[in-house]
Design a protein around this motif. Structure first.
Motif: not given
Length: 189
Positions: A147-153
């Motif tokens: 979820a954190e990687e998707m938020r950053q992207a």
């Protein structure tokens, strides 16, 4: 090295890399094998009932479905066909291919019986072959990001760009629209 890693190394095929190369969950691998094995047996059994329709396209679709089910069993459960001579070579070849190759082959094998003779037998039999292809297609897509990687992207893609002036355009180097008047139609043509 944990006890589970030691057991996995002992149970590995000869020449197989002890460390998994992909991030596919174990349950998805077993789901592909299970749906493929059960789907292959059902496709062969229901292919016989498709052949009973006694139409040319029904017989062709039934034979295709029986052969597709046999290929699926040879690839997914070669232990069921160990007395057929070259099944293990085929299974090893298929095992070495990427998941998207399997998905494409299984989906391609499942479509002709449904197209030639649509019925409940061809739909269920070829549908399970198609479902196996879908599972391998999902395995080819790989693991979902955190979820954190998707938020950053998402935040990196949505950074607003301030306009550079009053006459800024959406497209770089776009020419302003010219007002030359209404078009003139010549009725003599």
């Amino acid at each position: 090295m944990s006890f589970q890693d030691k057991i996995s190394a002992l149970m590995a095929r000869p020449g197989q890399d002890p460390v998994a190369k992909d991030d596919v969950p174990w349950w998805m691998k077993f789901a592909g094998r299970a749906v493929g094995t059960i789907g292959g047996f059902l496709a062969m059994a229901l292919g016989v009932s498709v052949c009973i329709t006694l139409s040319a396209t029904g017989i062709l679709a039934g034979i295709w479905q029986i052969l597709a089910g046999f290929v699926l069993i040879c690839c997914e459960a070669p232990c069921c066909c160990m007395f057929v001579e070259h099944v293990q070579k085929l299974a090893d070849f298929i095992e070495s291919r990427p998941y998207w190759n399997r998905a494409a082959v299984y989906v391609g094998l499942s479509l002709p019986p449904i197209i030639f003779a649509f019925g409940i037998s061809s739909f269920i039999g070829s549908g399970l072959i198609f479902a196996t292809g879908v599972i391998y297609g999902m395995m080819a897509l790989g693991k979902k990001a955190t979820a954190e990687e998707m938020r950053q992207a998402a935040n990196a893609d949505n950074t607003p760009v301030a306009p550079s002036g009053m006459r800024s355009n959406l497209v770089a180097h776009a020419q302003p629209i010219g007002f030359s008047g209404a078009p003139v139609f010549d009725s003599n043509v």
